[in-house]
Design a protein around this motif. Structure first.
Motif, PDB file in Angstrom:
ATOM      1  N   SER A 138      21.497  12.604 -14.680  1.00 54.67           N
ATOM      2  CA  SER A 138      21.289  11.609 -13.627  1.00 54.67           C
ATOM      3  C   SER A 138      20.406  12.153 -12.512  1.00 54.67           C
ATOM      4  O   SER A 138      19.862  11.390 -11.736  1.00 54.67           O
ATOM      5  CB  SER A 138      22.628  11.153 -13.055  1.00 54.67           C
ATOM      6  OG  SER A 138      23.284  12.233 -12.429  1.00 54.67           O
ATOM      7  N   LYS A 139      20.243  13.459 -12.430  1.00 50.88           N
ATOM      8  CA  LYS A 139      19.402  14.056 -11.404  1.00 50.88           C
ATOM      9  C   LYS A 139      18.076  14.563 -11.959  1.00 50.88           C
ATOM     10  O   LYS A 139      17.321  15.205 -11.249  1.00 50.88           O
ATOM     11  CB  LYS A 139      20.135  15.222 -10.716  1.00 50.88           C
ATOM     12  CG  LYS A 139      21.389  14.804 -10.010  1.00 50.88           C
ATOM     13  CD  LYS A 139      21.083  13.900  -8.842  1.00 50.88           C
ATOM     14  CE  LYS A 139      22.359  13.579  -8.094  1.00 50.88           C
ATOM     15  NZ  LYS A 139      22.175  12.623  -7.044  1.00 50.88           N
ATOM     16  N   LEU A 140      17.813  14.324 -13.238  1.00 55.84           N
ATOM     17  CA  LEU A 140      16.539  14.733 -13.817  1.00 55.84           C
ATOM     18  C   LEU A 140      15.499  13.664 -13.532  1.00 55.84           C
ATOM     19  O   LEU A 140      15.795  12.482 -13.555  1.00 55.84           O
ATOM     20  CB  LEU A 140      16.672  14.936 -15.326  1.00 55.84           C
ATOM     21  CG  LEU A 140      17.634  16.026 -15.776  1.00 55.84           C
ATOM     22  CD1 LEU A 140      17.720  16.042 -17.294  1.00 55.84           C
ATOM     23  CD2 LEU A 140      17.200  17.374 -15.250  1.00 55.84           C
ATOM     24  N   GLY A 141      14.263  14.065 -13.293  1.00 54.63           N
ATOM     25  CA  GLY A 141      13.202  13.113 -13.059  1.00 54.63           C
ATOM     26  C   GLY A 141      12.796  13.075 -11.597  1.00 54.63           C
ATOM     27  O   GLY A 141      13.120  13.956 -10.809  1.00 54.63           O
ATOM     28  N   ASN A 142      12.090  12.044 -11.244  1.00 50.65           N
ATOM     29  CA  ASN A 142      11.485  11.937  -9.932  1.00 50.65           C
ATOM     30  C   ASN A 142      12.242  10.941  -9.049  1.00 50.65           C
ATOM     31  O   ASN A 142      12.190   9.736  -9.296  1.00 50.65           O
ATOM     32  CB  ASN A 142      10.026  11.500 -10.095  1.00 50.65           C
ATOM     33  CG  ASN A 142       9.253  11.621  -8.832  1.00 50.65           C
ATOM     34  OD1 ASN A 142       9.670  11.124  -7.797  1.00 50.65           O
ATOM     35  ND2 ASN A 142       8.111  12.275  -8.904  1.00 50.65           N
ATOM     36  N   PRO A 143      12.908  11.417  -8.003  1.00 52.53           N
ATOM     37  CA  PRO A 143      13.677  10.506  -7.149  1.00 52.53           C
ATOM     38  C   PRO A 143      12.799   9.560  -6.333  1.00 52.53           C
ATOM     39  O   PRO A 143      13.239   8.465  -5.986  1.00 52.53           O
ATOM     40  CB  PRO A 143      14.458  11.452  -6.237  1.00 52.53           C
ATOM     41  CG  PRO A 143      13.673  12.704  -6.204  1.00 52.53           C
ATOM     42  CD  PRO A 143      13.031  12.811  -7.560  1.00 52.53           C
ATOM     43  N   TYR A 144      11.571   9.952  -6.058  1.00 57.65           N
ATOM     44  CA  TYR A 144      10.688   9.107  -5.256  1.00 57.65           C
ATOM     45  C   TYR A 144      10.209   7.895  -6.041  1.00 57.65           C
ATOM     46  O   TYR A 144      10.055   6.808  -5.489  1.00 57.65           O
ATOM     47  CB  TYR A 144       9.512   9.919  -4.720  1.00 57.65           C
ATOM     48  CG  TYR A 144       9.980  11.112  -3.941  1.00 57.65           C
ATOM     49  CD1 TYR A 144      10.604  10.956  -2.701  1.00 57.65           C
ATOM     50  CD2 TYR A 144       9.863  12.394  -4.447  1.00 57.65           C
ATOM     51  CE1 TYR A 144      11.071  12.047  -1.991  1.00 57.65           C
ATOM     52  CE2 TYR A 144      10.327  13.493  -3.748  1.00 57.65           C
ATOM     53  CZ  TYR A 144      10.924  13.311  -2.519  1.00 57.65           C
ATOM     54  OH  TYR A 144      11.387  14.391  -1.826  1.00 57.65           O
ATOM     55  N   LEU A 145       9.987   8.075  -7.344  1.00 60.65           N
ATOM     56  CA  LEU A 145       9.645   6.925  -8.177  1.00 60.65           C
ATOM     57  C   LEU A 145      10.828   5.982  -8.295  1.00 60.65           C
ATOM     58  O   LEU A 145      10.672   4.758  -8.263  1.00 60.65           O
ATOM     59  CB  LEU A 145       9.197   7.374  -9.568  1.00 60.65           C
ATOM     60  CG  LEU A 145       7.766   7.867  -9.686  1.00 60.65           C
ATOM     61  CD1 LEU A 145       7.492   8.355 -11.090  1.00 60.65           C
ATOM     62  CD2 LEU A 145       6.790   6.784  -9.306  1.00 60.65           C
ATOM     63  N   ARG A 146      12.035   6.533  -8.441  1.00 57.13           N
ATOM     64  CA  ARG A 146      13.247   5.699  -8.502  1.00 57.13           C
ATOM     65  C   ARG A 146      13.364   4.863  -7.239  1.00 57.13           C
ATOM     66  O   ARG A 146      13.633   3.677  -7.285  1.00 57.13           O
ATOM     67  CB  ARG A 146      14.481   6.599  -8.682  1.00 57.13           C
ATOM     68  CG  ARG A 146      15.797   5.864  -8.569  1.00 57.13           C
ATOM     69  CD  ARG A 146      15.970   4.906  -9.747  1.00 57.13           C
ATOM     70  NE  ARG A 146      17.180   4.136  -9.644  1.00 57.13           N
ATOM     71  CZ  ARG A 146      17.230   2.866  -9.233  1.00 57.13           C
ATOM     72  NH1 ARG A 146      16.147   2.237  -8.872  1.00 57.13           N
ATOM     73  NH2 ARG A 146      18.368   2.227  -9.206  1.00 57.13           N
ATOM     74  N   ARG A 156       0.817  -1.219   0.000  1.00 55.86           N
ATOM     75  CA  ARG A 156       0.000   0.000   0.000  1.00 55.86           C
ATOM     76  C   ARG A 156       0.853   1.273   0.000  1.00 55.86           C
ATOM     77  O   ARG A 156       0.559   2.202  -0.737  1.00 55.86           O
ATOM     78  CB  ARG A 156      -0.954  -0.002   1.195  1.00 55.86           C
ATOM     79  CG  ARG A 156      -1.888   1.180   1.190  1.00 55.86           C
ATOM     80  CD  ARG A 156      -3.088   0.961   2.081  1.00 55.86           C
ATOM     81  NE  ARG A 156      -3.933   2.119   2.136  1.00 55.86           N
ATOM     82  CZ  ARG A 156      -4.845   2.457   1.237  1.00 55.86           C
ATOM     83  NH1 ARG A 156      -5.012   1.691   0.179  1.00 55.86           N
ATOM     84  NH2 ARG A 156      -5.578   3.533   1.375  1.00 55.86           N
ATOM     85  N   ALA A 157       1.912   1.304   0.794  1.00 51.01           N
ATOM     86  CA  ALA A 157       2.735   2.520   0.875  1.00 51.01           C
ATOM     87  C   ALA A 157       3.420   2.816  -0.450  1.00 51.01           C
ATOM     88  O   ALA A 157       3.390   3.963  -0.934  1.00 51.01           O
ATOM     89  CB  ALA A 157       3.774   2.391   1.989  1.00 51.01           C
ATOM     90  N   LEU A 158       4.030   1.816  -1.079  1.00 56.14           N
ATOM     91  CA  LEU A 158       4.680   2.045  -2.373  1.00 56.14           C
ATOM     92  C   LEU A 158       3.651   2.340  -3.462  1.00 56.14           C
ATOM     93  O   LEU A 158       3.906   3.157  -4.353  1.00 56.14           O
ATOM     94  CB  LEU A 158       5.539   0.847  -2.772  1.00 56.14           C
ATOM     95  CG  LEU A 158       6.827   0.645  -1.977  1.00 56.14           C
ATOM     96  CD1 LEU A 158       7.571  -0.589  -2.464  1.00 56.14           C
ATOM     97  CD2 LEU A 158       7.717   1.857  -2.051  1.00 56.14           C
ATOM     98  N   ALA A 159       2.489   1.691  -3.386  1.00 59.31           N
ATOM     99  CA  ALA A 159       1.438   1.945  -4.373  1.00 59.31           C
ATOM    100  C   ALA A 159       0.966   3.395  -4.296  1.00 59.31           C
ATOM    101  O   ALA A 159       0.802   4.065  -5.322  1.00 59.31           O
ATOM    102  CB  ALA A 159       0.262   0.997  -4.164  1.00 59.31           C
ATOM    103  N   LEU A 160       0.774   3.899  -3.089  1.00 55.08           N
ATOM    104  CA  LEU A 160       0.347   5.292  -2.931  1.00 55.08           C
ATOM    105  C   LEU A 160       1.451   6.255  -3.372  1.00 55.08           C
ATOM    106  O   LEU A 160       1.173   7.289  -3.987  1.00 55.08           O
ATOM    107  CB  LEU A 160      -0.066   5.570  -1.496  1.00 55.08           C
ATOM    108  CG  LEU A 160      -1.387   4.931  -1.065  1.00 55.08           C
ATOM    109  CD1 LEU A 160      -1.612   5.114   0.428  1.00 55.08           C
ATOM    110  CD2 LEU A 160      -2.549   5.492  -1.859  1.00 55.08           C
ATOM    111  N   THR A 161       2.694   5.908  -3.082  1.00 54.58           N
ATOM    112  CA  THR A 161       3.810   6.743  -3.533  1.00 54.58           C
ATOM    113  C   THR A 161       3.827   6.831  -5.052  1.00 54.58           C
ATOM    114  O   THR A 161       3.929   7.922  -5.625  1.00 54.58           O
ATOM    115  CB  THR A 161       5.153   6.182  -3.022  1.00 54.58           C
ATOM    116  OG1 THR A 161       5.137   6.156  -1.603  1.00 54.58           O
ATOM    117  CG2 THR A 161       6.323   7.016  -3.509  1.00 54.58           C
ATOM    118  N   ILE A 162       3.715   5.698  -5.711  1.00 58.27           N
ATOM    119  CA  ILE A 162       3.723   5.673  -7.173  1.00 58.27           C
ATOM    120  C   ILE A 162       2.524   6.449  -7.720  1.00 58.27           C
ATOM    121  O   ILE A 162       2.666   7.270  -8.629  1.00 58.27           O
ATOM    122  CB  ILE A 162       3.748   4.219  -7.687  1.00 58.27           C
ATOM    123  CG1 ILE A 162       5.088   3.567  -7.349  1.00 58.27           C
ATOM    124  CG2 ILE A 162       3.479   4.165  -9.188  1.00 58.27           C
ATOM    125  CD1 ILE A 162       5.123   2.068  -7.541  1.00 58.27           C
TER     126      ILE A 162
END
Length: 176
Positions: free
Chosen positions: A96-104, A51-57
């Motif tokens: 390498s720092k472009l994009g979303n770090p939380y999805l990574r 649930r936690a990773l699903a909500l993060t995504i």
């Protein structure tokens, strides 16, 4: 009120919005909860995503429709390296720092958990580790999971581990 810098008309409008009828807000909330439950349900079919990773995504991608291709999605999730190219020649690597770090982070966590707990993905992950090393194998599995999530959300289907492994075993076997 001269301290808040909000005009009196704005304050009255805000008060009316809060105190007035909430039918539209209730309808939007119900629609949001229905969408959230549907997407979280789909994401929970992926091994390693609770649930936690699903909500993060869910909250980090907002809507899968904003990504026209799976490459755009993986790039936004920081799962692929960017390149600088001109006239068909690759000039270097960037971003390498472009994009979303939380999805990574979310897909990296899911890769570690699923390779530990899923009976079909564990042997596949072991083959990847033997061929590429532990860290590169985790990154490869994270990309595979992200690609699967992209297509799952686009098509509204659940996760199929057999399909992920069947479409991927050739490269791992040839590299070993």
């Amino acid at each position: 009120n001269t301290d808040s810098c909000a005009s009196q008309i704005s304050q009255w409008a805000a008060l009316e919005a809060i105190a007035g009828p909430q039918h539209a807000a209730d309808a939007m909330r119900a629609s949001f909860l229905e969408r959230r439950d549907l997407i979280v349900g789909l994401l929970n079919t992926v091994p390693g995503i609770g649930r936690a990773l699903a909500l993060t995504i869910l909250y980090e991608i907002e809507s899968i429709e904003r990504f026209p291709t799976v490459k755009d999605f993986c790039s936004y999730a920081r799962l692929v390296k960017g390149s600088v190219a001109s006239a068909g020649k690759i000039k270097g690597v960037r971003g390498s720092k472009l994009g979303n770090p939380y999805l990574r982070w979310a897909f990296g966590e899911a890769a570690v958990i699923c390779k530990r707990d899923h009976p079909l993905l564990r042997p596949y992950a072991q083959r990847l580790e033997a061929a590429h090393g532990k860290f590169k194998a985790n990154a490869i599995l994270a990309v595979k999971l992200a690609r699967a999530v992209y297509y799952m959300l686009r098509q509204g289907t659940g996760f199929d581990a057999e399909r992920l492994v069947a479409g991927s075993t050739g490269g791992a076997q040839h590299a070993a």
